[in-house]
Design an enzyme around this catalytic site. Sequence first.
Site, PDB file in Angstrom:
ATOM      1  N   LEU A  88       0.916  -1.235  -0.081  1.00 40.69           N
ATOM      2  CA  LEU A  88       0.012  -0.062   0.036  1.00 40.69           C
ATOM      3  C   LEU A  88       0.723   1.247  -0.132  1.00 40.69           C
ATOM      4  CD1 LEU A  88      -2.889  -0.891   2.581  1.00 40.69           C
ATOM      5  CD2 LEU A  88      -2.662  -1.052   0.012  1.00 40.69           C
ATOM      6  N   CYS A  89       1.985   1.146  -0.779  1.00 40.79           N
ATOM      7  CA  CYS A  89       2.825   2.441  -0.910  1.00 40.79           C
ATOM      8  C   CYS A  89       3.223   2.625  -2.390  1.00 40.79           C
ATOM      9  CB  CYS A  89       3.996   2.266  -0.004  1.00 40.79           C
ATOM     10  SG  CYS A  89       4.792   0.570  -0.221  1.00 40.79           S
TER      11      CYS A  89
END
Length: 296
Positions: A88-89
């Site tokens: 999630l980056c």
Amino acid sequence: MASLKEVRNRIVSVGSTQQITKAMKMVAAAKLRRSQDNIMRMRPYAQRLNNILTNLSNVQNEDGGNVYAQKRDVQRVLIIAVTSDRGLCGAFNSNVMKAVNVLINERYATQAAAGNIEIMAIGKKGHEYFTKRNMPTVGDYTTVFGNLSFETVRAAAEQAMEGFRTGRFDQIDLVYNEFRNVATQIIRTEQFLPIQEKPQEQVANQTESDYIFEPSQEEIVEQLIPKSLKIQVYKAVLESNASEHGARMTAMDKATENAGELLKQLKLTYNRTRQAAITTEILEIVGGAEALAASR
């Protein structure tokens, strides 16, 4: 066209997702501030120490006593890839993996064909990526970021240095994300070992430093060079840690904005669907009343 119930469920689902991404953005922002302070304090120290390391290596190379600066025919290569433990980056992790693949294909294709390339993955995502592709890995450093400190990173640096010192590896490269700002992370590919000498023109233009060794040159260099190499790896991990939080903050901010846009579209769809349903019901009532009146 979706039913009103389906649209309502999607609105609730997207709203919940937006709250999660907003909270994750705030958490990433708090962690980014701490990690950014750490890397900003580390950079001047690491840069100065690296300059001293290069100067001392040049001095010691004249005597042939610096094992970490010995150049050999590159047959066996170790690549240290610094990724994160969580996703999630955005493209943070995939950029590192792409850079490693490009490095292997463009510089070490011969060594790769002979099976002489190994990967030291610092971070769970990198470890999972390379093990799934059956690439030889060195060590298990998937919990470094859970308690990030010099002590936790030192073990990885010492294992890499030991591999070079014993001849297991002829060259070691570092691949990591360098932190610039919240929205910008730059992929860096650096030669870790052997220690690179400064170009002659750079040495000529630089004021020579006159070092006084106490108690002796050999004893000082024996302590300073390994410590400086470990600091280099620690700095790369700190850069990657700050970059991770910056990338996650940016990704969650964009996800929150996208969720907001999607909510607008869903609410518009919901209102249109509800109005169409109401209009249909009114037409049915009017049509029934006219039919009833005509039958009388």
